[in-house]
Scaffold this active site. Sequence first.
Site, PDB file in Angstrom:
ATOM      1  N   HIS B 168       0.831  -1.203   0.000  1.00 53.21           N
ATOM      2  CA  HIS B 168       0.000   0.000   0.000  1.00 53.21           C
ATOM      3  C   HIS B 168       0.871   1.260   0.000  1.00 53.21           C
ATOM      4  CE1 HIS B 168      -2.726   3.009   2.152  1.00 53.21           C
ATOM      5  NE2 HIS B 168      -3.254   2.832   0.954  1.00 53.21           N
ATOM      6  N   HIS B 192      -7.272   8.444  -3.906  1.00 54.40           N
ATOM      7  CA  HIS B 192      -7.799   7.142  -4.316  1.00 54.40           C
ATOM      8  C   HIS B 192      -8.889   7.246  -5.373  1.00 54.40           C
ATOM      9  CE1 HIS B 192      -6.025   6.284  -0.329  1.00 54.40           C
ATOM     10  NE2 HIS B 192      -5.757   5.094  -0.836  1.00 54.40           N
ATOM     11  N   ARG B 267       0.988  23.312   4.952  1.00 56.23           N
ATOM     12  CA  ARG B 267       1.252  21.876   4.919  1.00 56.23           C
ATOM     13  C   ARG B 267       0.327  21.228   5.934  1.00 56.23           C
ATOM     14  NH1 ARG B 267       1.227  17.174   4.482  1.00 56.23           N
ATOM     15  NH2 ARG B 267       2.989  15.760   4.210  1.00 56.23           N
ATOM     16  N   CYS B 314       9.207  23.021   6.002  1.00 57.24           N
ATOM     17  CA  CYS B 314       8.795  21.633   5.862  1.00 57.24           C
ATOM     18  C   CYS B 314      10.032  20.765   5.632  1.00 57.24           C
ATOM     19  CB  CYS B 314       7.836  21.497   4.681  1.00 57.24           C
ATOM     20  SG  CYS B 314       7.318  19.810   4.370  1.00 57.24           S
ATOM     21  N   TYR B 452       9.389  11.444   8.369  1.00 58.44           N
ATOM     22  CA  TYR B 452      10.226  12.562   8.823  1.00 58.44           C
ATOM     23  C   TYR B 452      11.508  12.088   9.512  1.00 58.44           C
ATOM     24  CZ  TYR B 452       6.171  15.392   7.637  1.00 58.44           C
ATOM     25  OH  TYR B 452       5.143  15.994   6.968  1.00 58.44           O
TER      26      TYR B 452
END
Lengths: 612, 612
Positions: B168, B192, B267, B314, B452
């Site tokens: 996935h 999706h 974000r 970010c 992260y």
Amino acid sequence: MKKRQRKCHFSTLFVYINESRRNRSDTSANLNNINAMLLLRRCHSLTRFGSLITQRHQVTPAVASCAARLCSSSSSSEDHRSHQRVHSLSWKHGLAGLLAGTGAVLAYGLHHHHKAERADIGVQTLKKSSSLPVFSQEEVTKHRSLEDGIWVTYKGGVYDITEFVAMHPGGDKIMLAAGGALEPFWALYAVHNQEHVLEILSDYKVGELNLEDLKKQQAVKSSDPYSSDPERHPVLRINSLKPFNAEPPPEILSDSYITPSAFFFKRNHLPVPQVDPASYQLHVEGLPGGVLTLSLEDLKTRFPKHTITATLQCAGNRRSEMNKVKLVKGLNWGIAAISNATWSGARLRDVLLAAGYKPDVAQWARHVQFEGLDTDVTGTTYGASVPLNKAVSEEGDVLLAYEMNGEDIPPDHGFPVRVVVPGTVGARNVKWLGKIIVSAEESSSHWQQNDYKGFSPGTDWDTVDFKSAPAIQELPIQSAITTPADSATIDRSDETLTVKGYAWSGGGREVVRVDVSLDGGKTWQVAQLRSGEKGQAPEPSPPPGRAWAWKLWEITAPLPPDAQELEIVCKAVDNSYNMQPDTVPPIWNLRGVLSNAWHRVKVKIREDEDEE
Amino acid sequence: MKKRQRKCHFSTLFVYINESRRNRSDTSANLNNINAMLLLRRCHSLTRFGSLITQRHQVTPAVASCAARLCSSSSSSEDHRSHQRVHSLSWKHGLAGLLAGTGAVLAYGLHHHHKAERADIGVQTLKKSSSLPVFSQEEVTKHRSLEDGIWVTYKGGVYDITEFVAMHPGGDKIMLAAGGALEPFWALYAVHNQEHVLEILSDYKVGELNLEDLKKQQAVKSSDPYSSDPERHPVLRINSLKPFNAEPPPEILSDSYITPSAFFFKRNHLPVPQVDPASYQLHVEGLPGGVLTLSLEDLKTRFPKHTITATLQCAGNRRSEMNKVKLVKGLNWGIAAISNATWSGARLRDVLLAAGYKPDVAQWARHVQFEGLDTDVTGTTYGASVPLNKAVSEEGDVLLAYEMNGEDIPPDHGFPVRVVVPGTVGARNVKWLGKIIVSAEESSSHWQQNDYKGFSPGTDWDTVDFKSAPAIQELPIQSAITTPADSATIDRSDETLTVKGYAWSGGGREVVRVDVSLDGGKTWQVAQLRSGEKGQAPEPSPPPGRAWAWKLWEITAPLPPDAQELEIVCKAVDNSYNMQPDTVPPIWNLRGVLSNAWHRVKVKIREDEDEE
């Protein structure tokens, strides 16, 4: 006397190395070549040296061609062209500024006067010239500034070095001798004890000292201030003998997680002072409560003993790699001007609190200055400072250390007390600590203000402004390969290759990964990290932001089947995910500090012969 | 049901982009090409995609050749070879693991079963197949683990996705739907909603849901959780619409030292929650005194208001440059996932002290966890944590901010309260803050544990161990060129070129220098730094270790006379003298984070035409 005009040209260029032993590295080979050029005067091709050194394979022919022309005479017009070329290459200060406060590589650009009466003096001896006037010491002493002229005496001669001051390889330290005798300074900085330095000096002779004052001078014994320096381990590779600067062989460095004190790199700026522990005093100044004076016993008994493991690294570690790009000013350190030890002592924080530090002090104070007990002949001590918040923070772990690796700190490392500022460049870890000053200002010392700072690769000695850059404190991420050595040969039959090294980052940032490449950086493998002696339990994981100690690393990889040569590369990552830069030229700086590009080592693979 | 064997092969490969608008950058052009490959099934040449993308000029032909073979049938032996090649390239997880918790670029490796009854199913519609059994919801609900099998329902169909779980692209978030309906999750992750995702799903169909349970399901309205997201400024370049992720155009970014909130990069990981400020509650847990609950009014009145200027970035800023080397998982950020604002609020330190924090808490606690009020359909909130010492330090300046640039924090940035952890990666600056937990452990959230983090370029989705790397906290030194844009054209008659950009470093390390090169990094000039709006007084110099805000920089240089094209490069240095790495490939990592190599922009010089 009015300030003289500074118009001048170069006609002479000296490059020499002091009496230190040399590494067997490639760089040393180059420097040996350079050494062969001692006293190559008026050799114009040397003015191209700056660009040639960037391609090191070309150095040797350049030297040869230069040597061939060693004694060729040169007209003054040739001299003039030579000067212009040098100037356009920004070498004026580039050469002259080399080696302030250090003792290894020194390049002199001799400054010739335009004044007619000196143009043809040429090489002079230091014998009396009866044509020159006789001065008293009193008259000499009046010349101590650029306005009044800078005069010095040497062995009975009087020299007006006003115009040489800006060219002095040792920077403004030459001003310490203004109006007086050179001898005590040259005893301190032994690099001057070479014939051609006397030749440079002779160009500036203006008279003789009268006999009476000369006798007085000679009555002052100028003994060697380094005569009481301690014995050192013979395995150390010496970069400078006086002051003593030396590093261990790399392969020894990575043998021990805790570097034995004898092998710990040594970086002294001045002679090692002899301190009597019984009468030792530490003065703490600048706080509202007045001066606090502590004995060694006070330090040991009045404050809790705190122990940390911390790596110290010289700002110039790996400078030799920058020298391969283009000559820089400073000791030609290899990769081992870094070591790791345990340190025990009183916390600086506790001592400052005892001396009256309170949080409101932080409203005006910004720095804590340190003064060593090591001095030059004028009594100027080595000095440095660190930010106040590092000094007073519980998490800063700054120590007034009296033990190294569980024993009294050895003389070379600061006996009886040194500051250990973990995570911070070696230069701020002041040895033989005599005084602590809480202050609104940074230390005014040469080493804080005009040294140990980083600059852009485009900045040269013509354009550098030391005020524009911050003093180095925390150091950036670093790693290097200790085994195999560069140019080593590996047998194909070994099948695998083990690569070892160290990695460390400043500011308490923990090394979290070391990547190793066997193909010059195309593909990477992750090395195993170690934070303790081999086979023993690792040191406990440090609290965040307090990872003061290096990690040793190791990786064993199969020999690539087809390669005949490997370029082994390492790069480390700290827990702020700072990475090392790929290459040296973009981080090159005129002082040769902060050399932390990927470390590269080339090895050859020897194919097996039929021996059975 | 026993755990099924995981032997499998790939026969299908999907690469698509979600409905987001795209940048006009080179990378986007590539991604548009990639987009053209939607639904290219059984196209074996795509298995070479990984190596081709490293040379981006070859991508277009590859796509073309692949498209030509779009509908060619393939024997199972071809499938098998294809699988082997994919596997040897370590793509198994490399493709499958893309895009956990994000919404932009997604590459699917469809997992075909070896089971004979499925080998030839091929593309199916989702219509009822009367040959398949009918299951009750109760039966479906029993299948919620790898041991029992993972079943889900979608529009009345029942699907056994046990073997798809490891493939996935969104990672283990798929397990949230185990035993239940997919619809609410697909509403949340709009990526999706594409035809070929349904095709993938159809391969796993095992039955039908009985009519009664289907009706019950349909009674539960699945509304679009993003319908209440706020309006955004049209200038933003959107990387993902649901959740919303967007950045300003670079040239706007460097116009203002303080980024207007409307332009500040956005974000979001989940829909923007609608929080009523009157009933808002913040819970502080984990301290000896029990739970402290604060209203917004409490935060504003019970604690001193503290204001800082801080840059947030970010972790994926500049990811697009890594995508050019080799595809990574994540939003395809340009250089503007970074912005600077003033933030006002209560200090986290003060709130923790009010909640009972005392120094002895540090004996067992190590982290402070944050939970947002943004949730997915299961009620799982966004979460992250920071080290305790950062949270409680006076010098850490961590805020519970209720104002951004002097106004209430806008909904996209965390209204009514967000954490601002200056110097720390954006992901830890939790928005819509609902809960604070002092803890011995890091946050257990997906984003702290399995996202992260940085890895070696040699680490792929087959070998990655997320536990082996620390969660990103402080970010490394960063800089980028905002003007001129890449591929811009400069007129020769301009004579000079002005280059602008930003520079920032994490951990409160101040940017002290930016070097700019116009020749690809051969020579360097030093740019002028600015720490305030143009023409206004600069912000006061920050205390050491607390430089939370970026610097803007600018340099005007003469156009090199002979050049027809310039490669402009920038690199910054912070006050720990950390430097940016030279190139992208050696810092490439599978998650595309920490992209801080030198930034490079190429511009053309247009020679003047005779216009007069």
